[in-house]
Design a protein around this motif. Structure first.
Motif, mmCIF file in Angstrom:
data_model
loop_
_atom_site.group_PDB
_atom_site.id
_atom_site.type_symbol
_atom_site.label_atom_id
_atom_site.label_comp_id
_atom_site.label_asym_id
_atom_site.label_seq_id
_atom_site.Cartn_x
_atom_site.Cartn_y
_atom_site.Cartn_z
ATOM 1 N N ILE A 61 0.982 -1.300 -0.191
ATOM 2 C CA ILE A 61 -0.038 0.122 -0.106
ATOM 3 C C ILE A 61 0.943 1.219 -0.015
ATOM 4 O O ILE A 61 0.579 2.280 -0.646
ATOM 5 N N ASN A 62 1.884 1.374 0.702
ATOM 6 C CA ASN A 62 2.944 2.420 0.984
ATOM 7 C C ASN A 62 3.316 2.674 -0.661
ATOM 8 O O ASN A 62 3.693 3.606 -0.957
ATOM 9 N N VAL A 63 4.070 1.679 -1.250
ATOM 10 C CA VAL A 63 4.542 1.741 -2.807
ATOM 11 C C VAL A 63 3.352 2.367 -3.626
ATOM 12 O O VAL A 63 3.795 3.291 -4.278
ATOM 13 N N GLU A 64 2.208 2.062 -3.324
ATOM 14 C CA GLU A 64 1.111 2.278 -4.361
ATOM 15 C C GLU A 64 1.220 3.914 -3.945
ATOM 16 O O GLU A 64 0.793 4.625 -4.866
ATOM 17 N N ARG A 69 1.723 9.616 -5.600
ATOM 18 C CA ARG A 69 2.255 10.916 -5.089
ATOM 19 C C ARG A 69 3.145 11.336 -6.136
ATOM 20 O O ARG A 69 3.134 12.627 -6.534
ATOM 21 N N GLN A 70 4.119 10.511 -6.463
ATOM 22 C CA GLN A 70 5.342 11.107 -7.382
ATOM 23 C C GLN A 70 4.599 11.357 -8.670
ATOM 24 O O GLN A 70 5.018 12.342 -9.396
ATOM 25 N N GLU A 71 3.655 10.586 -9.148
ATOM 26 C CA GLU A 71 2.786 10.882 -10.622
ATOM 27 C C GLU A 71 2.081 12.356 -10.168
ATOM 28 O O GLU A 71 2.263 13.057 -11.210
ATOM 29 N N PHE A 72 1.656 12.342 -8.887
ATOM 30 C CA PHE A 72 0.899 13.769 -9.084
ATOM 31 C C PHE A 72 1.735 14.795 -8.909
ATOM 32 O O PHE A 72 1.433 15.864 -9.610
ATOM 33 N N GLN A 73 2.842 14.739 -8.178
ATOM 34 C CA GLN A 73 3.819 15.718 -8.145
ATOM 35 C C GLN A 73 4.620 16.228 -9.599
ATOM 36 O O GLN A 73 4.518 17.422 -9.702
ATOM 37 N N LYS A 74 4.492 15.281 -10.254
ATOM 38 C CA LYS A 74 5.228 15.106 -11.553
ATOM 39 C C LYS A 74 4.348 16.037 -12.744
ATOM 40 O O LYS A 74 4.678 16.710 -13.438
ATOM 41 N N GLU A 90 -7.770 11.236 -4.082
ATOM 42 C CA GLU A 90 -7.371 9.760 -4.230
ATOM 43 C C GLU A 90 -6.282 9.464 -3.616
ATOM 44 O O GLU A 90 -5.911 8.573 -2.636
ATOM 45 N N LEU A 91 -5.191 10.479 -3.386
ATOM 46 C CA LEU A 91 -3.961 10.385 -2.469
ATOM 47 C C LEU A 91 -4.341 10.521 -0.979
ATOM 48 O O LEU A 91 -3.884 9.487 -0.139
ATOM 49 N N TYR A 92 -5.347 11.468 -0.474
ATOM 50 C CA TYR A 92 -5.821 11.404 0.870
ATOM 51 C C TYR A 92 -6.277 10.138 1.211
ATOM 52 O O TYR A 92 -6.016 9.389 2.368
ATOM 53 N N GLU A 93 -7.289 9.482 0.457
ATOM 54 C CA GLU A 93 -7.982 8.142 0.810
ATOM 55 C C GLU A 93 -7.029 7.075 0.868
ATOM 56 O O GLU A 93 -7.268 6.237 1.612
ATOM 57 N N LEU A 94 -5.959 7.148 -0.066
ATOM 58 C CA LEU A 94 -5.133 6.080 0.113
ATOM 59 C C LEU A 94 -4.158 6.176 1.290
ATOM 60 O O LEU A 94 -3.876 5.056 1.858
ATOM 61 N N GLN A 95 -3.879 7.644 1.505
ATOM 62 C CA GLN A 95 -3.135 7.407 2.788
ATOM 63 C C GLN A 95 -3.876 6.938 4.093
ATOM 64 O O GLN A 95 -3.360 6.511 4.874
ATOM 65 N N GLN A 96 -5.247 7.398 4.189
ATOM 66 C CA GLN A 96 -6.070 6.970 5.055
ATOM 67 C C GLN A 96 -6.177 5.244 5.246
ATOM 68 O O GLN A 96 -6.097 4.942 6.198
ATOM 69 N N ARG A 97 -6.244 4.895 4.060
ATOM 70 C CA ARG A 97 -6.340 3.519 4.082
ATOM 71 C C ARG A 97 -5.130 2.649 4.509
ATOM 72 O O ARG A 97 -5.338 1.752 5.198
ATOM 73 N N LEU A 98 -3.776 3.252 4.324
ATOM 74 C CA LEU A 98 -2.466 2.864 4.798
ATOM 75 C C LEU A 98 -2.561 2.927 6.413
ATOM 76 O O LEU A 98 -2.414 2.181 7.047
ATOM 77 N N GLU A 99 -2.983 3.992 6.664
ATOM 78 C CA GLU A 99 -2.955 4.356 8.224
ATOM 79 C C GLU A 99 -4.055 3.115 8.968
ATOM 80 O O GLU A 99 -3.674 2.805 10.050
#
Length: 180
Positions: A61-64, A69-74, A90-99
């Protein structure tokens, strides 16, 4: 008459005092016994494998998250405002899922550890009970819990060698070999 009562009381007190001193008390370090049981070593191997599975999932999940995040920044400057907001969500939800998964993984690990440890503790307690009963001990104090404020160690018998024998543990803990 008073003298006979006093004599009877004195004899009764001496008999009760003698029976109190005839009681056997023992001590044991249950934690040490459990840590030396083969079942505990098997449990640790199982838990390490389980922890690795959980860690691999967290890492996945962290790699995803990092890739997105890198794609978003790029591509931040190329996204329209609506796409940017969607990607941020999407990033926020993924971070929340990780936590959330990390918390659930910790709870699952603790639950699994308790499930695996319960029968080991029960087996050790049964062996302690068996040895204590067979040797006529009135009480056995578990020194690993620290529940005893004071005891004269010289008056207590250490049951660990007999319990180890009952459980088939052949290793002697380092603490015992250095103190002998």
């Amino acid at each position: 008459m008073k003298r006979a009562i006093k004599l009877t009381l004195a004899v009764a007190l001496m008999m009760s005092a003698t029976s109190l001193f005839a009681q056997k008390f023992g001590r044991i370090n249950t934690q040490e016994i459990i840590m030396n049981m083969s079942e505990t070593k098997e449990m640790q191997t199982t838990l390490e494998s389980f922890a690795k599975e959980l860690q691999d999932q967290v890492e996945s999940i962290n790699v995803e998250f990092n890739n997105k995040r890198q794609e978003f920044q790029k591509n931040y400057n190329t996204y329209s405002e609506s796409v940017r907001q969607l990607k941020e969500k999407e990033l926020y939800e993924l971070q929340q899922r990780l936590e959330d998964y990390s918390q659930v993984a910790q709870q699952d690990y603790q639950k699994r550890q308790n499930e695996l440890l319960a029968p080991i503790v029960e087996k050790a307690r049964a062996a302690i009970d068996k040895v204590a009963k067979a040797n006529g001990f009135m009480a056995v104090f578990d020194i690993s819990t620290g529940a005893i404020a004071y005891f004269d160690e010289a008056t207590l018998t250490d049951l660990a060698p007999q319990v180890r024998a009952e459980l088939g543990i052949t290793e002697t803990p380092a603490a015992e070999t250095t103190s002998k």
